[in-house]
Design a protein around this motif. Sequence first.
Motif, PDB file in Angstrom:
ATOM      1  N   SER A 118      86.991  91.856  31.518  1.00 51.77           N
ATOM      2  CA  SER A 118      88.127  92.699  31.139  1.00 51.77           C
ATOM      3  C   SER A 118      87.811  93.505  29.887  1.00 51.77           C
TER       4      SER A 118
ATOM      5  N   PRO B 154      94.749 102.166  27.511  1.00 54.45           N
ATOM      6  CA  PRO B 154      95.698 101.565  28.457  1.00 54.45           C
ATOM      7  C   PRO B 154      95.384 101.925  29.913  1.00 54.45           C
TER       8      PRO B 154
ATOM      9  N   THR C 143      93.200  95.893  35.781  1.00 51.32           N
ATOM     10  CA  THR C 143      94.218  95.108  36.481  1.00 51.32           C
ATOM     11  C   THR C 143      94.143  95.340  37.984  1.00 51.32           C
TER      12      THR C 143
ATOM     13  N   MET D 233      95.955  90.641  34.610  1.00 49.25           N
ATOM     14  CA  MET D 233      96.905  91.130  33.617  1.00 49.25           C
ATOM     15  C   MET D 233      96.292  91.217  32.214  1.00 49.25           C
TER      16      MET D 233
ATOM     17  N   GLY E  86      92.819  99.701  31.006  1.00 51.07           N
ATOM     18  CA  GLY E  86      93.441  98.393  31.168  1.00 51.07           C
ATOM     19  C   GLY E  86      94.088  98.275  32.537  1.00 51.07           C
ATOM     20  N   MET E  87      94.754  99.336  32.985  1.00 47.01           N
ATOM     21  CA  MET E  87      95.372  99.342  34.306  1.00 47.01           C
ATOM     22  C   MET E  87      94.314  99.330  35.403  1.00 47.01           C
TER      23      MET E  87
ATOM     24  N   THR F  12      93.518  92.431  31.317  1.00 47.45           N
ATOM     25  CA  THR F  12      92.889  93.730  31.078  1.00 47.45           C
ATOM     26  C   THR F  12      93.917  94.745  30.568  1.00 47.45           C
ATOM     27  N   THR F  13      95.107  94.736  31.132  1.00 48.43           N
ATOM     28  CA  THR F  13      96.175  95.602  30.638  1.00 48.43           C
ATOM     29  C   THR F  13      96.539  95.239  29.200  1.00 48.43           C
TER      30      THR F  13
END
Length: 256
Positions: free
Chosen positions: A34, A153, A160, A185, A156-157, A187-188
């Motif tokens: 992640s 972000p 996810t 989650m 991050g998504m 990673t988000t």
Amino acid sequence: MDIASIVGLIAGAGFILMGILLGSGIGLFVNAPSMAIVIGGTIGATLVAFPLKDFSKVGKALKRIFMFKLEKPEDLVARLVEISNKARKGGLLSIEGDIKTIEDPYFASAIQMTVDGVKTADIAAIMQKKMGVVLRENKSGITLFTVMGAYAPAFGMIGTLIGLVQMLATLDDPSTIGPKMAVAMITTFYGAVMSNLVFLPMADKLKVRSAEEIKNMTLLYEGVISIREGEHPRLMEDKLNIYLMDAKQSKEDKKK
């Protein structure tokens, strides 16, 4: 050293860590893949968006955030008045000795040009160009961190989504669903923390730094030009103090 930036980062990370430890162990929030997706993806996208020469200035921008030190505008006005009084009494050559005691290269260079008898228009042009360079460098750093704050972000998504795909691929084993969902989650979580605790606050701090730096450079510009033109020190002081009051009022208006 900027204590506020360091304390802010430590406090922010500390409260997040405290929140984690109050509910579970830290091990649940440590996931190398992640981290790789968010950090690597953010850096990679930033390299695509910016020329390498701009990205290489990250270190300089970080130095401005954490190690940058500016003189108080009031101290600069007092110093300019002191030099102006000396120049009025003993001539421009009498202030040559002050150059060695000036730490700011922008200020020292301007006084040196004044002592050397450079024309007022040429001094003004050079000082304005230097201000422009500083302003462009600051804007580059602000844009860089703002963009990284937007990319983090997003990656991050992406991380996810990768985790969800991997989880769906193993739905035949219900015991893996919970752990893999948690990893997805995380990673988000990494992207949100990096964006809102690191990149975007750094961009905002650079905006503050840039405004302070340009204000000081403008004061020095006005003061040096007044000295070069032989204006009365009291008149120069009045002009600079009015500028200080205007700058202070503008800052207060922005807070409202």
